[in-house]
Write an enzyme that holds these catalytic residues in place. Sequence first.
Site, PDB file in Angstrom:
ATOM      1  N   ASN A  82      46.016  34.083  46.272  1.00 49.13           N
ATOM      2  CA  ASN A  82      44.698  34.103  46.243  1.00 49.13           C
ATOM      3  C   ASN A  82      44.207  33.040  44.885  1.00 49.13           C
ATOM      4  O   ASN A  82      44.245  33.611  43.947  1.00 49.13           O
ATOM      5  CB  ASN A  82      44.252  35.495  46.195  1.00 49.13           C
ATOM      6  N   LYS A  84      41.086  32.356  44.313  1.00 50.35           N
ATOM      7  CA  LYS A  84      39.811  32.814  43.752  1.00 50.35           C
ATOM      8  C   LYS A  84      39.127  31.671  43.583  1.00 50.35           C
ATOM      9  O   LYS A  84      38.989  30.454  44.292  1.00 50.35           O
ATOM     10  CB  LYS A  84      40.160  33.895  42.516  1.00 50.35           C
ATOM     11  N   HIS A 166      38.535  42.484  49.114  1.00 44.96           N
ATOM     12  CA  HIS A 166      39.076  42.499  47.677  1.00 44.96           C
ATOM     13  C   HIS A 166      38.339  43.025  46.940  1.00 44.96           C
ATOM     14  O   HIS A 166      37.098  43.180  46.692  1.00 44.96           O
ATOM     15  CB  HIS A 166      39.278  40.915  47.147  1.00 44.96           C
ATOM     16  N   GLU A 168      37.306  42.391  44.046  1.00 42.09           N
ATOM     17  CA  GLU A 168      36.019  41.780  43.164  1.00 42.09           C
ATOM     18  C   GLU A 168      34.801  41.620  44.065  1.00 42.09           C
ATOM     19  O   GLU A 168      33.733  41.542  43.611  1.00 42.09           O
ATOM     20  CB  GLU A 168      36.605  40.232  42.558  1.00 42.09           C
ATOM     21  N   GLU A 237      46.347  46.969  46.288  1.00 42.46           N
ATOM     22  CA  GLU A 237      45.775  46.192  45.037  1.00 42.46           C
ATOM     23  C   GLU A 237      45.204  47.342  44.051  1.00 42.46           C
ATOM     24  O   GLU A 237      43.838  47.340  44.289  1.00 42.46           O
ATOM     25  CB  GLU A 237      45.091  45.052  45.015  1.00 42.46           C
ATOM     26  N   GLY A 243      44.561  41.154  37.453  1.00 43.78           N
ATOM     27  CA  GLY A 243      44.343  40.276  36.325  1.00 43.78           C
ATOM     28  C   GLY A 243      44.488  40.566  35.008  1.00 43.78           C
ATOM     29  O   GLY A 243      43.917  40.141  34.104  1.00 43.78           O
ATOM     30  N   SER A 283      48.795  41.573  39.205  1.00 45.80           N
ATOM     31  CA  SER A 283      49.798  41.170  38.290  1.00 45.80           C
ATOM     32  C   SER A 283      51.076  41.015  38.617  1.00 45.80           C
ATOM     33  O   SER A 283      52.170  41.312  37.906  1.00 45.80           O
ATOM     34  CB  SER A 283      49.656  42.033  37.060  1.00 45.80           C
TER      35      SER A 283
HETATM   36  P1  PGA Z   1      46.439  38.858  39.837  1.00 42.18           P
HETATM   37  O1  PGA Z   1      45.360  39.060  41.182  1.00 42.18           O
HETATM   38  O2  PGA Z   1      47.917  38.586  40.610  1.00 42.18           O
HETATM   39  O3  PGA Z   1      45.899  37.812  38.987  1.00 42.18           O
HETATM   40  O4  PGA Z   1      46.284  40.152  39.179  1.00 42.18           O
HETATM   41  C1  PGA Z   1      45.698  39.660  42.317  1.00 42.18           C
HETATM   42  C2  PGA Z   1      44.562  39.535  43.472  1.00 42.18           C
HETATM   43  O5  PGA Z   1      43.495  39.596  43.035  1.00 42.18           O
HETATM   44  O6  PGA Z   1      44.909  39.431  44.660  1.00 42.18           O
END
Ligand code: PGA
Length: 327
Positions: A82, A84, A166, A168, A237, A243, A283
């Site tokens: 992803n 983003k 997601h 976010e 997740e 992140g 992560s």
């Molecule tokens: P990350 O994000 O690997 O940077 O923690 C995962 C995601 O948002 O799918």
Amino acid sequence: MALAACRAAHSVAGASPSSLAAAAAKPSSSLARPQFAGLRRADVANESSFGAVLSQRLQSAGTGSRGVVSMAGTGKFFVGGNWKCNGTTESIKKLVDELNSVMLEEGVEVVVSPPYLYISQVLGSLSNRIEVAAQNSWVGKGGAFTGEISAEQLADAGVKWVIQGHSERRHVIGETDAMIGKKSAYALSQGLGVIACVGEKLEDREANRTTDVVFEQLQAYADAVGSDWSNIVVAYEPVWAIGTGKVASPQQAQEVHAAIRQWLKEKVSDDVSSKTRIIYGGSVNGANSAELATQEDIDGFLVGGASLKGAEFGVICNAVTAKKVAA
Ligand code: PGA
């Protein structure tokens, strides 16, 4: 190596006899989505021997051999990147070049999700071995919806998957469970696969509400999409791991993945429970992916930050080899 043969060779100690019995009782996988070998599309390998091999191994497990199964689910290992809201024409060209030079194992299905603006660029330059996902789609048919992109437009452009729910979008943009369910159902109706994200916030985990939250989110998907989950991959997740560099431990992830698989069994069907890929995100990187992959109910990953580096993303995809530990 053919998928069936890979599975026959895989093993991870610690599979419970009941999960083995359940897996052995399942019919061989018949995934609806096309699978990929090298740069060419190919039909799903004949996996009819898988059940037989598993029951043989089940018998030998009963006589004291080591554990025998690495994947509770029967779906192919799945890794999504992803990207983003990151990238420029130039940086995406570089990333695609890196991805094109990665040697991917056969037993993994790989998808990357660029920002909308760069989807055409990626589709025109990325190896067919890797599919493209959108990061969102509109809740219904396109029309007078300024700033939105519809599922039929994505399908028309050659996109195969879309990420929904997601964290976010849930927690920054404010999308509700119900809206995410509707978006997913509409995307499926247009032939897209859906990467359906779920996950608890830190405060939920600390209040022992992890599965309550995850099950509510799953229920909203089920309410909207019904009983056909053949084009859905569930991404667990935990919000506190996204992140942050704070990856869930393999045991923490496995525990929730197993709970999700059980939920699917009870609320949707045995078949959906065994076939749906449940992938972990939060992560994940080149250093922790192999250990996470050894967990029985972890069927792949959704990767954010580390998917922006082609070589490292390749290492994460190839963590599928951690499923190939000899018995
Ligand atoms: P990350 O994000 O690997 O940077 O923690 C995962 C995601 O948002 O799918």
